[in-house]
Write a protein that holds these residues in place. Structure first.
Motif, PDB file in Angstrom:
ATOM      1  N   SER A  22      29.086 -15.514  61.506  1.00  0.00           N
ATOM      2  CA  SER A  22      29.130 -16.812  61.782  1.00  0.00           C
ATOM      3  C   SER A  22      30.338 -17.048  62.744  1.00  0.00           C
ATOM      4  O   SER A  22      31.217 -16.534  62.621  1.00  0.00           O
ATOM      5  CB  SER A  22      29.200 -17.851  60.434  1.00  0.00           C
ATOM      6  OG  SER A  22      29.630 -19.131  61.267  1.00  0.00           O
ATOM      7  N   VAL A  23      30.148 -18.003  63.918  1.00  0.00           N
ATOM      8  CA  VAL A  23      31.511 -18.075  64.502  1.00  0.00           C
ATOM      9  C   VAL A  23      32.141 -19.406  64.148  1.00  0.00           C
ATOM     10  O   VAL A  23      32.874 -19.936  64.912  1.00  0.00           O
ATOM     11  CB  VAL A  23      31.024 -18.030  66.169  1.00  0.00           C
ATOM     12  CG1 VAL A  23      30.768 -16.616  66.420  1.00  0.00           C
ATOM     13  CG2 VAL A  23      29.874 -18.875  66.672  1.00  0.00           C
ATOM     14  N   GLY A  24      31.765 -20.011  63.160  1.00  0.00           N
ATOM     15  CA  GLY A  24      32.249 -21.192  62.866  1.00  0.00           C
ATOM     16  C   GLY A  24      31.273 -22.165  61.982  1.00  0.00           C
ATOM     17  O   GLY A  24      30.100 -21.932  62.044  1.00  0.00           O
ATOM     18  N   LEU A  42      23.695 -13.007  64.103  1.00  0.00           N
ATOM     19  CA  LEU A  42      24.523 -14.244  64.213  1.00  0.00           C
ATOM     20  C   LEU A  42      24.020 -15.616  63.454  1.00  0.00           C
ATOM     21  O   LEU A  42      22.577 -15.502  63.774  1.00  0.00           O
ATOM     22  CB  LEU A  42      24.463 -14.563  65.852  1.00  0.00           C
ATOM     23  CG  LEU A  42      25.663 -13.725  66.617  1.00  0.00           C
ATOM     24  CD1 LEU A  42      26.818 -13.418  65.964  1.00  0.00           C
ATOM     25  CD2 LEU A  42      24.923 -12.506  67.134  1.00  0.00           C
ATOM     26  N   TYR A  55      29.689 -24.628  62.105  1.00  0.00           N
ATOM     27  CA  TYR A  55      28.878 -26.001  62.782  1.00  0.00           C
ATOM     28  C   TYR A  55      27.413 -25.225  63.450  1.00  0.00           C
ATOM     29  O   TYR A  55      27.426 -23.889  63.253  1.00  0.00           O
ATOM     30  CB  TYR A  55      29.582 -26.141  64.045  1.00  0.00           C
ATOM     31  CG  TYR A  55      30.189 -25.245  64.667  1.00  0.00           C
ATOM     32  CD1 TYR A  55      31.577 -24.672  64.499  1.00  0.00           C
ATOM     33  CD2 TYR A  55      29.300 -24.271  65.665  1.00  0.00           C
ATOM     34  CE1 TYR A  55      31.985 -23.565  65.400  1.00  0.00           C
ATOM     35  CE2 TYR A  55      30.125 -23.253  66.481  1.00  0.00           C
ATOM     36  CZ  TYR A  55      31.418 -23.088  66.240  1.00  0.00           C
ATOM     37  OH  TYR A  55      31.918 -21.790  66.906  1.00  0.00           O
ATOM     38  N   GLY A  59      19.398 -15.180  67.184  1.00  0.00           N
ATOM     39  CA  GLY A  59      18.093 -15.821  66.340  1.00  0.00           C
ATOM     40  C   GLY A  59      17.998 -17.226  67.214  1.00  0.00           C
ATOM     41  O   GLY A  59      19.050 -17.692  67.744  1.00  0.00           O
ATOM     42  N   LEU A  91      24.651 -24.261  65.986  1.00  0.00           N
ATOM     43  CA  LEU A  91      24.187 -23.920  67.455  1.00  0.00           C
ATOM     44  C   LEU A  91      22.916 -23.985  67.349  1.00  0.00           C
ATOM     45  O   LEU A  91      22.178 -23.960  66.320  1.00  0.00           O
ATOM     46  CB  LEU A  91      24.862 -22.511  67.874  1.00  0.00           C
ATOM     47  CG  LEU A  91      26.320 -22.557  68.011  1.00  0.00           C
ATOM     48  CD1 LEU A  91      26.698 -21.008  68.233  1.00  0.00           C
ATOM     49  CD2 LEU A  91      26.790 -23.361  68.833  1.00  0.00           C
ATOM     50  N   GLY A 123      21.096 -21.632  68.911  1.00  0.00           N
ATOM     51  CA  GLY A 123      20.834 -20.141  68.986  1.00  0.00           C
ATOM     52  C   GLY A 123      21.948 -19.197  68.825  1.00  0.00           C
ATOM     53  O   GLY A 123      23.160 -19.850  69.027  1.00  0.00           O
ATOM     54  N   GLY A 124      21.828 -17.932  68.710  1.00  0.00           N
ATOM     55  CA  GLY A 124      22.822 -17.169  68.501  1.00  0.00           C
ATOM     56  C   GLY A 124      23.406 -16.801  69.803  1.00  0.00           C
ATOM     57  O   GLY A 124      24.566 -15.808  69.441  1.00  0.00           O
ATOM     58  N   PRO A 173      24.575 -19.238  60.949  1.00  0.00           N
ATOM     59  CA  PRO A 173      25.781 -20.048  60.400  1.00  0.00           C
ATOM     60  C   PRO A 173      25.864 -19.488  58.919  1.00  0.00           C
ATOM     61  O   PRO A 173      26.986 -20.151  58.320  1.00  0.00           O
ATOM     62  CB  PRO A 173      25.226 -21.403  60.381  1.00  0.00           C
ATOM     63  CG  PRO A 173      23.878 -21.232  61.265  1.00  0.00           C
ATOM     64  CD  PRO A 173      23.393 -19.809  61.404  1.00  0.00           C
TER      65      PRO A 173
HETATM   66  N1  J9N Z   1      28.202 -19.980  63.683  1.00  0.00           N
HETATM   67  C1  J9N Z   1      27.030 -20.225  64.083  1.00  0.00           C
HETATM   68  C2  J9N Z   1      26.006 -19.238  64.490  1.00  0.00           C
HETATM   69  C3  J9N Z   1      24.637 -20.433  64.625  1.00  0.00           C
HETATM   70  C4  J9N Z   1      23.391 -19.871  65.117  1.00  0.00           C
HETATM   71  S1  J9N Z   1      22.405 -21.190  65.053  1.00  0.00           S
HETATM   72  C5  J9N Z   1      21.103 -20.151  65.424  1.00  0.00           C
HETATM   73  C6  J9N Z   1      21.702 -19.011  65.413  1.00  0.00           C
HETATM   74  C7  J9N Z   1      23.026 -18.785  65.198  1.00  0.00           C
HETATM   75  N2  J9N Z   1      25.086 -21.548  64.436  1.00  0.00           N
HETATM   76  N3  J9N Z   1      26.477 -21.709  63.978  1.00  0.00           N
END
Ligand code: J9N
Length: 243
Positions: free
Chosen positions: A146-148, A101, A150, A127, A152, A154-155, A103
């Motif tokens: 990636s889920v979008g 996971l 933006y 991660g 986060l 962490g994953g 970005p």
């Molecule tokens: N789509 C997405 C995944 C994430 C992260 S940040 C650290 C791991 C995964 N941010 N945005």
């Protein structure tokens, strides 16, 4: 299906995995979800999963040696610190679908969810920190998702989204009614509006057609509303030219 989650925050998943449909799917054996603490594969006194970056700079980088060891033992279903000879699955070689996971991955779509739901095994790698040693991308991940667009911290939240999206597609998880709803989204549109009782609320009434009993008119109204809503909110789903 079996899903293995690799994280430094295993407790993060107790909510999502113990809730409703995912819990039921686990109880009836539709899915076997196992959460692993990455620190179980560390070898130093401080159980470090990260270190400072080569070349300098702020922030920490997740260690490839820990992540490779964790992935190999989960792939081969052996406890931390053990070796199997010969291993079935090796880093950089044959391995179950292993999703990192991040970005920078390709954006999760329902098409990718359908593809992942076909797998016998899924390994989801969460991660943290500012980055992950590039060799994890080379040796461990078969997919980067990636889920979008933006960022986060962490994953974990992203992995929980994949678990929910995949598990609901496994045979027997949704009833027939919900499966029909899925088919309507498969046409690539947003859903039409829904209403239940009461018929009037603070001056807002349920559209007359939905109470008419005319199933042809209801279907046409819903199709129009779905198209209208998609045009307004997600014209990209209608393709170039909005067709
Ligand atoms: N789509 C997405 C995944 C994430 C992260 S940040 C650290 C791991 C995964 N941010 N945005």
């Amino acid at each position: 299906m079996r899903i293995d989650l690799l994280t430094i925050f295993p407790g993060y998943f107790s909510g999502p995995l113990e809730t409703s449909l995912v819990a039921t799917a686990q109880a009836d054996g539709t899915v076997d979800i196992r959460v692993h603490d990455l620190r179980d594969w560390t070898t130093d006194r401080h159980r470090s999963v990260d270190d400072s970056p080569y070349g300098g700079g702020a922030g920490m980088v997740m260690r490839a040696d820990v992540l490779v060891a964790a992935a190999e033992s989960v792939w081969n279903d052996v406890p931390p610190g053990t070796q199997v000879a010969p291993p079935q699955h090796v880093a950089g070689g044959p391995r179950p679908r292993t999703v990192l996971l991040t970005p920078r991955g390709r954006t999760l779509t329902q098409a990718l969810v359908r593809e992942l739901a076909e797998e016998e095994r899924l390994v989801l790698l969460c991660g943290r920190y500012e980055g992950i040693d590039e060799r994890v991308h080379d040796l461990v991940a078969t997919d980067e998702v990636s889920v979008g667009d933006y960022v986060l911290m962490g994953g974990e939240v992203a992995a929980a989204a994949i678990v929910e999206a995949v598990v609901r597609l496994l045979p027997g998880v949704l009833g027939n009614a919900e499966s029909a709803v899925l088919e309507s989204f498969e046409q690539g549109l947003l859903e039409h509006p829904h209403y239940t009782r009461p018929v009037e609320l603070r001056g807002h009434t349920v559209p007359e057609v939905l109470r008419s009993g005319d199933h042809g008119a209801i279907a046409a109204w819903r199709a129009e509303r779905a198209l209208e809503r998609t045009r307004q909110v997600r014209p990209d789903l209608l393709g170039p030219g909005g067709t």
